[in-house]
Design a protein around this motif. Structure first.
Motif, PDB file in Angstrom:
ATOM      1  N   PHE A   1      51.194  -4.877  77.873  1.00 35.45           N
ATOM      2  CA  PHE A   1      52.577  -4.660  78.302  1.00 35.45           C
ATOM      3  C   PHE A   1      52.694  -4.842  79.820  1.00 35.45           C
ATOM      4  CE2 PHE A   1      52.096  -2.117  74.394  1.00 35.45           C
ATOM      5  CZ  PHE A   1      53.095  -2.709  73.629  1.00 35.45           C
ATOM      6  N   ALA A   2      53.937  -4.828  80.310  1.00 30.56           N
ATOM      7  CA  ALA A   2      54.198  -5.038  81.731  1.00 30.56           C
ATOM      8  C   ALA A   2      53.578  -3.924  82.566  1.00 30.56           C
ATOM      9  CB  ALA A   2      55.709  -5.100  81.985  1.00 30.56           C
ATOM     10  N   ALA A   3      52.978  -4.305  83.689  1.00 30.40           N
ATOM     11  CA  ALA A   3      52.362  -3.341  84.596  1.00 30.40           C
ATOM     12  C   ALA A   3      52.460  -3.881  86.013  1.00 30.40           C
ATOM     13  CB  ALA A   3      50.908  -3.089  84.213  1.00 30.40           C
ATOM     14  N   ASN A   4      52.325  -2.999  86.995  1.00 33.21           N
ATOM     15  CA  ASN A   4      52.481  -3.363  88.398  1.00 33.21           C
ATOM     16  C   ASN A   4      51.150  -3.475  89.127  1.00 33.21           C
ATOM     17  OD1 ASN A   4      55.303  -3.637  89.341  1.00 33.21           O
ATOM     18  ND2 ASN A   4      55.541  -1.600  88.447  1.00 33.21           N
ATOM     19  N   ASN A   5      51.112  -4.340  90.150  1.00 34.55           N
ATOM     20  CA  ASN A   5      50.030  -4.299  91.124  1.00 34.55           C
ATOM     21  C   ASN A   5      50.125  -2.957  91.854  1.00 34.55           C
ATOM     22  OD1 ASN A   5      49.282  -7.048  90.608  1.00 34.55           O
ATOM     23  ND2 ASN A   5      51.009  -7.693  91.874  1.00 34.55           N
ATOM     24  N   VAL A   6      48.989  -2.400  92.244  1.00 36.24           N
ATOM     25  CA  VAL A   6      48.985  -1.055  92.823  1.00 36.24           C
ATOM     26  C   VAL A   6      48.282  -1.031  94.171  1.00 36.24           C
ATOM     27  CG1 VAL A   6      48.379   1.370  92.455  1.00 36.24           C
ATOM     28  CG2 VAL A   6      48.924  -0.078  90.488  1.00 36.24           C
ATOM     29  N   LEU A   7      48.925  -0.368  95.139  1.00 38.43           N
ATOM     30  CA  LEU A   7      48.320  -0.091  96.444  1.00 38.43           C
ATOM     31  C   LEU A   7      48.095   1.409  96.543  1.00 38.43           C
ATOM     32  CD1 LEU A   7      47.440  -0.878  99.316  1.00 38.43           C
ATOM     33  CD2 LEU A   7      49.827  -0.597 100.032  1.00 38.43           C
ATOM     34  N   LEU A   8      46.838   1.813  96.647  1.00 37.80           N
ATOM     35  CA  LEU A   8      46.491   3.211  96.831  1.00 37.80           C
ATOM     36  C   LEU A   8      46.201   3.413  98.314  1.00 37.80           C
ATOM     37  CD1 LEU A   8      44.977   2.003  94.053  1.00 37.80           C
ATOM     38  CD2 LEU A   8      44.495   4.425  93.750  1.00 37.80           C
ATOM     39  N   TRP A   9      47.029   4.181  98.991  1.00 37.68           N
ATOM     40  CA  TRP A   9      46.912   4.286 100.446  1.00 37.68           C
ATOM     41  C   TRP A   9      46.866   5.759 100.864  1.00 37.68           C
ATOM     42  CZ3 TRP A   9      50.448   6.843 103.527  1.00 37.68           C
ATOM     43  CH2 TRP A   9      51.639   7.225 102.906  1.00 37.68           C
ATOM     44  N   GLY A  10      46.346   6.001 102.059  1.00 37.36           N
ATOM     45  CA  GLY A  10      46.395   7.354 102.587  1.00 37.36           C
ATOM     46  C   GLY A  10      45.074   7.845 103.138  1.00 37.36           C
ATOM     47  N   ALA A  11      44.946   9.170 103.152  1.00 37.91           N
ATOM     48  CA  ALA A  11      43.831   9.849 103.818  1.00 37.91           C
ATOM     49  C   ALA A  11      42.482   9.346 103.314  1.00 37.91           C
ATOM     50  CB  ALA A  11      43.941  11.355 103.611  1.00 37.91           C
ATOM     51  N   ARG A  12      41.558   9.183 104.238  1.00 35.41           N
ATOM     52  CA  ARG A  12      40.225   8.713 103.878  1.00 35.41           C
ATOM     53  C   ARG A  12      39.478   9.802 103.099  1.00 35.41           C
ATOM     54  NH1 ARG A  12      39.785  10.618 109.116  1.00 35.41           N
ATOM     55  NH2 ARG A  12      37.893  11.819 109.597  1.00 35.41           N
ATOM     56  N   GLY A  13      38.604   9.340 102.202  1.00 31.15           N
ATOM     57  CA  GLY A  13      37.744  10.255 101.470  1.00 31.15           C
ATOM     58  C   GLY A  13      38.400  11.027 100.354  1.00 31.15           C
ATOM     59  N   MET A  14      39.644  10.667 100.000  1.00 31.46           N
ATOM     60  CA  MET A  14      40.353  11.424  98.962  1.00 31.46           C
ATOM     61  C   MET A  14      40.254  10.796  97.571  1.00 31.46           C
ATOM     62  SD  MET A  14      41.388  14.323  99.804  1.00 31.46           S
ATOM     63  CE  MET A  14      42.399  14.626  98.359  1.00 31.46           C
ATOM     64  N   GLY A  15      39.344   9.838  97.404  1.00 32.71           N
ATOM     65  CA  GLY A  15      39.045   9.343  96.068  1.00 32.71           C
ATOM     66  C   GLY A  15      39.839   8.132  95.621  1.00 32.71           C
ATOM     67  N   LYS A  16      40.341   7.338  96.555  1.00 28.72           N
ATOM     68  CA  LYS A  16      41.153   6.176  96.167  1.00 28.72           C
ATOM     69  C   LYS A  16      40.330   5.176  95.359  1.00 28.72           C
ATOM     70  CE  LYS A  16      42.365   5.332 100.476  1.00 28.72           C
ATOM     71  NZ  LYS A  16      41.827   6.542 101.183  1.00 28.72           N
ATOM     72  N   SER A  17      39.214   4.735  95.920  1.00 30.95           N
ATOM     73  CA  SER A  17      38.394   3.756  95.199  1.00 30.95           C
ATOM     74  C   SER A  17      37.704   4.387  93.987  1.00 30.95           C
ATOM     75  CB  SER A  17      37.351   3.130  96.136  1.00 30.95           C
ATOM     76  OG  SER A  17      36.494   4.120  96.675  1.00 30.95           O
ATOM     77  N   SER A  18      37.309   5.654  94.110  1.00 33.63           N
ATOM     78  CA  SER A  18      36.690   6.341  92.971  1.00 33.63           C
ATOM     79  C   SER A  18      37.658   6.423  91.799  1.00 33.63           C
ATOM     80  CB  SER A  18      36.251   7.756  93.372  1.00 33.63           C
ATOM     81  OG  SER A  18      35.230   7.715  94.341  1.00 33.63           O
ATOM     82  N   LEU A  19      38.943   6.637  92.103  1.00 34.04           N
ATOM     83  CA  LEU A  19      39.948   6.745  91.047  1.00 34.04           C
ATOM     84  C   LEU A  19      40.129   5.420  90.322  1.00 34.04           C
ATOM     85  CD1 LEU A  19      41.972   8.569  89.643  1.00 34.04           C
ATOM     86  CD2 LEU A  19      43.683   7.871  91.333  1.00 34.04           C
ATOM     87  N   VAL A  20      40.144   4.321  91.057  1.00 33.72           N
ATOM     88  CA  VAL A  20      40.289   3.001  90.431  1.00 33.72           C
ATOM     89  C   VAL A  20      39.149   2.751  89.449  1.00 33.72           C
ATOM     90  CG1 VAL A  20      40.229   0.508  90.843  1.00 33.72           C
ATOM     91  CG2 VAL A  20      41.595   1.980  92.332  1.00 33.72           C
ATOM     92  N   LYS A  21      37.927   3.010  89.894  1.00 35.05           N
ATOM     93  CA  LYS A  21      36.763   2.755  89.035  1.00 35.05           C
ATOM     94  C   LYS A  21      36.715   3.716  87.843  1.00 35.05           C
ATOM     95  CE  LYS A  21      34.213   2.887  92.783  1.00 35.05           C
ATOM     96  NZ  LYS A  21      33.057   2.873  93.722  1.00 35.05           N
ATOM     97  N   ALA A  22      37.100   4.972  88.076  1.00 33.23           N
ATOM     98  CA  ALA A  22      37.075   5.952  86.994  1.00 33.23           C
ATOM     99  C   ALA A  22      38.146   5.663  85.951  1.00 33.23           C
ATOM    100  CB  ALA A  22      37.271   7.357  87.569  1.00 33.23           C
ATOM    101  N   VAL A  23      39.340   5.278  86.402  1.00 36.83           N
ATOM    102  CA  VAL A  23      40.422   4.951  85.463  1.00 36.83           C
ATOM    103  C   VAL A  23      40.065   3.716  84.649  1.00 36.83           C
ATOM    104  CG1 VAL A  23      42.786   4.047  85.347  1.00 36.83           C
ATOM    105  CG2 VAL A  23      42.299   6.094  86.690  1.00 36.83           C
TER     106      VAL A  23
END
Length: 290
Positions: free
Chosen positions: A83-105
């Motif tokens: 189904f339709a989905a958006n490109n996502v930009l995860l931005w903000g404070a360093r060390g808060m799990g942005k890249s970890s969240l992408v890989k975990a999801v």
């Protein structure tokens, strides 16, 4: 023609053939989608390098970002289901799990649905090769998330134009089986002083800024990550301790974890994980994250 002349001609032909081979570069590698679920893009060889053991944590271990976690998970699930989905930009404070969240999801959705969802990481310096990568991915028999960690651009860096075209632009557009996820400490992917300088020196200031920020506008979802509270930080500590069965009085663990954060001048998921690594090392406990 004498034998010596024949030998000289053959040697010259071999020399020319070797020179042409060097100019042509290595032959494109054969990409095997069944080799792994995560890959790293190697543009010099047009190769998707399989990652046998991705560096990731379980989704349940990522605390303090429940709202953005749920949004990213739902977006990924829709994309996986076609189904339709958006490109996502995860931005903000360093060390808060942005890249970890992408890989975990990615891993959680892949396992939950049973769909062969692939994750391809593109290094920041290889952004200009995205058109070539998309040519390969559009023929892939899988759905693919293209992931760029710590994305940002500096002055006179034109690589962002390749990313703009790949995200939404161009005649062909983004392939239906491809989605882009990127992380950055900057909401507009550019340092504030760059944007202010563009505005102050351009003949038409608004157009100069629009050109720069239009890249982040190509991401349909902006997910903000902010500094965590002490309560969230300690919940992260407790979650890791329970998951890895670390044996230490909870009050003492909290005291040590807060002292650890104080010495680093920050509370974040990264700092919590660093403390847990230290504690596990002292207790001689192996940390198996996946």
């Amino acid at each position: 023609m004498t034998e010596d002349q024949n030998t000289l001609i053959l040697a010259e032909v071999r020399r020319l053939a070797d020179a042409l081979e060097r100019l042509a570069g290595p032959a494109p590698a054969v990409n095997d989608w069944n080799a792994a679920d995560c890959f790293v893009w190697v543009p010099a060889r047009l190769y998707l390098q399989p990652v046998a053991r991705p560096n990731r944590v379980a989704l349940t271990l990522i605390r303090g970002v429940d709202h953005v976690r749920d949004i990213l998970h739902e977006n990924t699930l829709r994309f996986t289901e076609g189904f339709a989905a958006n490109n996502v930009l995860l931005w903000g404070a360093r060390g808060m799990g942005k890249s970890s969240l992408v890989k975990a999801v990615h891993e959680d959705v892949r396992r939950a649905t049973g769909v062969s969802l692939k994750l391809v990481e593109v290094h920041r310096e290889d952004i200009s090769s995205l058109p070539v990568l998309l040519d390969i991915l559009k023929a892939a028999p899988h759905r693919v998330i293209v992931f760029c960690d710590d994305l940002s651009f500096d002055h006179d860096d034109t690589a962002y134009k390749s990313l703009k075209a790949a995200l939404d632009g161009g005649v062909e557009g983004r392939p239906d089986n491809v989605l882009f996820y990127a992380t950055s400490n900057r909401r507009h992917l550019l340092p504030r002083h760059m944007m202010e300088n563009e505005q102050s020196t351009a003949i038409n200031p608004s157009e100069a800024v629009e050109e720069k920020v239009s890249l982040s506008d190509r991401f349909g979802l902006w997910l903000g990550f902010h500094k965590c509270s002490q309560e969230d930080y300690l919940q992260m500590i407790d979650g890791y301790a329970d998951y890895f069965k670390l044996t230490l009085d909870r009050a003492q663990m909290h005291h040590e974890a807060l002292e650890w954060a104080t010495t680093r001048g920050a509370r974040s998921g990264r700092v919590a994980w660093q403390y847990i690594q230290d504690l596990a090392g002292r207790q001689r406990i192996m940390l198996e994250r996946d």
